[in-house]
Design an enzyme around this catalytic site. Structure first.
Site, PDB file in Angstrom:
ATOM      1  N   PHE A 186       0.806  -1.227   0.000  1.00 12.49           N
ATOM      2  CA  PHE A 186       0.000   0.000   0.000  1.00 12.49           C
ATOM      3  C   PHE A 186       0.840   1.278   0.000  1.00 12.49           C
ATOM      4  O   PHE A 186       0.297   2.377  -0.064  1.00 12.49           O
ATOM      5  CB  PHE A 186      -0.965   0.013   1.195  1.00 12.49           C
ATOM      6  CG  PHE A 186      -0.284  -0.037   2.546  1.00 12.49           C
ATOM      7  CD1 PHE A 186       0.252   1.110   3.123  1.00 12.49           C
ATOM      8  CD2 PHE A 186      -0.181  -1.234   3.235  1.00 12.49           C
ATOM      9  CE1 PHE A 186       0.871   1.071   4.361  1.00 12.49           C
ATOM     10  CE2 PHE A 186       0.440  -1.290   4.487  1.00 12.49           C
ATOM     11  CZ  PHE A 186       0.973  -0.125   5.049  1.00 12.49           C
ATOM     12  N   HIS A 199      -1.457  11.885  11.829  1.00 11.49           N
ATOM     13  CA  HIS A 199      -0.318  11.059  12.249  1.00 11.49           C
ATOM     14  C   HIS A 199       0.063  11.500  13.657  1.00 11.49           C
ATOM     15  O   HIS A 199      -0.014  12.677  13.973  1.00 11.49           O
ATOM     16  CB  HIS A 199       0.888  11.291  11.318  1.00 11.49           C
ATOM     17  CG  HIS A 199       2.175  10.798  11.918  1.00 11.49           C
ATOM     18  ND1 HIS A 199       2.560   9.477  11.859  1.00 11.49           N
ATOM     19  CD2 HIS A 199       3.133  11.440  12.654  1.00 11.49           C
ATOM     20  CE1 HIS A 199       3.712   9.331  12.510  1.00 11.49           C
ATOM     21  NE2 HIS A 199       4.077  10.513  13.007  1.00 11.49           N
ATOM     22  N   THR A 216      -4.924   2.677  13.949  1.00 14.44           N
ATOM     23  CA  THR A 216      -4.658   3.045  12.546  1.00 14.44           C
ATOM     24  C   THR A 216      -5.898   2.957  11.659  1.00 14.44           C
ATOM     25  O   THR A 216      -6.188   3.874  10.887  1.00 14.44           O
ATOM     26  CB  THR A 216      -3.542   2.132  11.974  1.00 14.44           C
ATOM     27  OG1 THR A 216      -2.434   2.159  12.876  1.00 14.44           O
ATOM     28  CG2 THR A 216      -3.101   2.584  10.596  1.00 14.44           C
ATOM     29  N   GLU A 236      11.137  12.561  14.859  1.00 14.79           N
ATOM     30  CA  GLU A 236      10.127  13.149  13.973  1.00 14.79           C
ATOM     31  C   GLU A 236      10.013  14.662  14.152  1.00 14.79           C
ATOM     32  O   GLU A 236       9.804  15.397  13.181  1.00 14.79           O
ATOM     33  CB  GLU A 236       8.775  12.469  14.225  1.00 14.79           C
ATOM     34  CG  GLU A 236       8.786  11.011  13.774  1.00 14.79           C
ATOM     35  CD  GLU A 236       7.445  10.300  13.950  1.00 14.79           C
ATOM     36  OE1 GLU A 236       6.517  10.883  14.542  1.00 14.79           O
ATOM     37  OE2 GLU A 236       7.347   9.148  13.471  1.00 14.79           O
ATOM     38  N   ARG A 242      -1.426   9.597  21.274  1.00 10.97           N
ATOM     39  CA  ARG A 242      -1.758   8.353  20.551  1.00 10.97           C
ATOM     40  C   ARG A 242      -3.144   7.843  20.963  1.00 10.97           C
ATOM     41  O   ARG A 242      -3.921   7.375  20.139  1.00 10.97           O
ATOM     42  CB  ARG A 242      -0.704   7.263  20.824  1.00 10.97           C
ATOM     43  CG  ARG A 242       0.596   7.427  20.090  1.00 10.97           C
ATOM     44  CD  ARG A 242       0.536   7.155  18.607  1.00 10.97           C
ATOM     45  NE  ARG A 242       0.416   5.748  18.275  1.00 10.97           N
ATOM     46  CZ  ARG A 242       0.626   5.254  17.062  1.00 10.97           C
ATOM     47  NH1 ARG A 242       0.962   6.061  16.050  1.00 10.97           N
ATOM     48  NH2 ARG A 242       0.476   3.976  16.813  1.00 10.97           N
ATOM     49  N   ARG A 276      -9.602   9.652  15.013  1.00  8.78           N
ATOM     50  CA  ARG A 276      -9.880   8.783  13.866  1.00  8.78           C
ATOM     51  C   ARG A 276     -11.275   8.151  13.978  1.00  8.78           C
ATOM     52  O   ARG A 276     -12.003   8.048  12.990  1.00  8.78           O
ATOM     53  CB  ARG A 276      -8.802   7.700  13.758  1.00  8.78           C
ATOM     54  CG  ARG A 276      -7.465   8.247  13.251  1.00  8.78           C
ATOM     55  CD  ARG A 276      -6.351   7.234  13.401  1.00  8.78           C
ATOM     56  NE  ARG A 276      -5.122   7.662  12.739  1.00  8.78           N
ATOM     57  CZ  ARG A 276      -3.949   7.051  12.903  1.00  8.78           C
ATOM     58  NH1 ARG A 276      -3.848   6.007  13.711  1.00  8.78           N
ATOM     59  NH2 ARG A 276      -2.870   7.501  12.274  1.00  8.78           N
ATOM     60  N   ASN A 285      -6.642   8.534   7.313  1.00  7.42           N
ATOM     61  CA  ASN A 285      -7.065   8.528   8.723  1.00  7.42           C
ATOM     62  C   ASN A 285      -6.739   9.827   9.467  1.00  7.42           C
ATOM     63  O   ASN A 285      -6.483   9.815  10.662  1.00  7.42           O
ATOM     64  CB  ASN A 285      -6.503   7.280   9.424  1.00  7.42           C
ATOM     65  CG  ASN A 285      -4.998   7.168   9.272  1.00  7.42           C
ATOM     66  OD1 ASN A 285      -4.354   8.093   8.778  1.00  7.42           O
ATOM     67  ND2 ASN A 285      -4.426   6.064   9.709  1.00  7.42           N
TER      68      ASN A 285
HETATM   69  N1  UDP Z   1      -1.520   2.624   6.299  1.00  9.94           N
HETATM   70  C1  UDP Z   1      -2.304   2.119   5.260  1.00  9.94           C
HETATM   71  N2  UDP Z   1      -2.651   0.790   5.286  1.00  9.94           N
HETATM   72  C2  UDP Z   1      -2.245  -0.051   6.275  1.00  9.94           C
HETATM   73  C3  UDP Z   1      -1.451   0.461   7.319  1.00  9.94           C
HETATM   74  C4  UDP Z   1      -1.106   1.804   7.308  1.00  9.94           C
HETATM   75  O1  UDP Z   1      -2.681   2.844   4.352  1.00  9.94           O
HETATM   76  O2  UDP Z   1      -2.583  -1.247   6.249  1.00  9.94           O
HETATM   77  C5  UDP Z   1      -1.171   4.054   6.307  1.00  9.94           C
HETATM   78  C6  UDP Z   1      -2.064   4.880   7.230  1.00  9.94           C
HETATM   79  O3  UDP Z   1      -2.272   6.152   6.660  1.00  9.94           O
HETATM   80  C7  UDP Z   1      -1.211   4.972   8.488  1.00  9.94           C
HETATM   81  C8  UDP Z   1       0.193   5.089   7.892  1.00  9.94           C
HETATM   82  O4  UDP Z   1       0.168   4.211   6.766  1.00  9.94           O
HETATM   83  O5  UDP Z   1      -1.570   6.069   9.304  1.00  9.94           O
HETATM   84  C9  UDP Z   1       1.317   4.724   8.827  1.00  9.94           C
HETATM   85  O6  UDP Z   1       1.118   3.408   9.299  1.00  9.94           O
HETATM   86  P1  UDP Z   1       1.445   3.028  10.810  1.00  9.94           P
HETATM   87  O7  UDP Z   1       1.423   1.532  10.900  1.00  9.94           O
HETATM   88  O8  UDP Z   1       2.670   3.729  11.257  1.00  9.94           O
HETATM   89  O9  UDP Z   1       0.138   3.553  11.586  1.00  9.94           O
HETATM   90  P2  UDP Z   1      -0.119   4.822  12.541  1.00  9.94           P
HETATM   91  O10 UDP Z   1       1.114   4.972  13.406  1.00  9.94           O
HETATM   92  O11 UDP Z   1      -0.357   6.028  11.645  1.00  9.94           O
HETATM   93  O12 UDP Z   1      -1.357   4.468  13.336  1.00  9.94           O
HETATM   94 MG    MG Z   2       3.088   5.089  12.802  1.00 10.69          MG
END
Ligand code: UDP
Ligand code: MG
Length: 157
Positions: A57, A115, A91, A126, A85, A102, A112
């Site tokens: 993805f 970040h 996510t 970051e 968080r 979210r 979503n």
């Molecule tokens: N993402 C996605 N598909 C997935 C997992 C993640 O499109 O199966 C995208 C989503 O926008 C997510 C970002 O990639 O916020 C970063 O992924 P991460 O696992 O770091 O999740 P987060 O920390 O944002 O919850």
């Molecule tokens: Mg992340």
């Protein structure tokens, strides 16, 4: 006090959710110590999502992060990383609990809306990725003594 990074993602900018998202963190008592609007470059996306470059993805994620400008914010507060968080939710927004950002504002696992840094260690990296030291502000708040108890003020100083 601890600092963390949030990105108000391009999909949130497009959908006009910026004010609502900022208000959530403000009302909670997290202090904005840095804020800027920018377009994510290819390099910035590759660095920020290095843990996901090999995932199928990734091209979609990259396109979504470059679809419009985003707003990077540095927030400060006691245990800010974990607190933010929790406020953001998991996510996949469809699984994120009502009451989280979210959970309340999105139906997507990709689009979503925000970040948030996932550890104190990553938050430092970051914040440095998006802000120069002179773009972060150290200022007194008149209401800190009404936001935290005496013991907490000493512990989380
Ligand atoms: N993402 C996605 N598909 C997935 C997992 C993640 O499109 O199966 C995208 C989503 O926008 C997510 C970002 O990639 O916020 C970063 O992924 P991460 O696992 O770091 O999740 P987060 O920390 O944002 O919850
Ligand atoms: Mg992340």
């Amino acid at each position: 006090m601890e600092k963390t990074l949030i990105l108000i993602k391009p999909n949130a900018i497009q959908r006009g959710l910026t004010g609502d998202i900022i208000t959530r963190f403000e009302r909670k008592g997290l202090r904005f110590v840095g804020m800027k609007m920018l377009f994510m470059t290819d390099e910035l996306v590759a660095e920020h999502y290095a843990h996901l470059v090999a995932r199928p993805f990734f091209p979609y994620l990259k396109a979504s992060m470059q679809a419009a400008p985003l707003i990077a914010c540095c927030l400060e507060g006691a245990e800010a990383v974990e607190t933010v968080r929790q406020m953001v939710g998991v996510t996949n927004s469809r699984k994120a609990l009502p009451g989280t950002i979210r959970g309340d504002f999105s139906m997507s696992g990709e689009q979503n809306v925000v970040h948030a840094s996932d550890s104190v260690e990553n938050a430092l990296v970051e914040i440095n990725r998006f802000f120069k030291p002179e773009e972060l502000f150290d200022y007194q708040s008149a209401v800190t003594c009404f936001e935290y108890g005496g013991e907490e003020t000493i512990k989380y100083k």
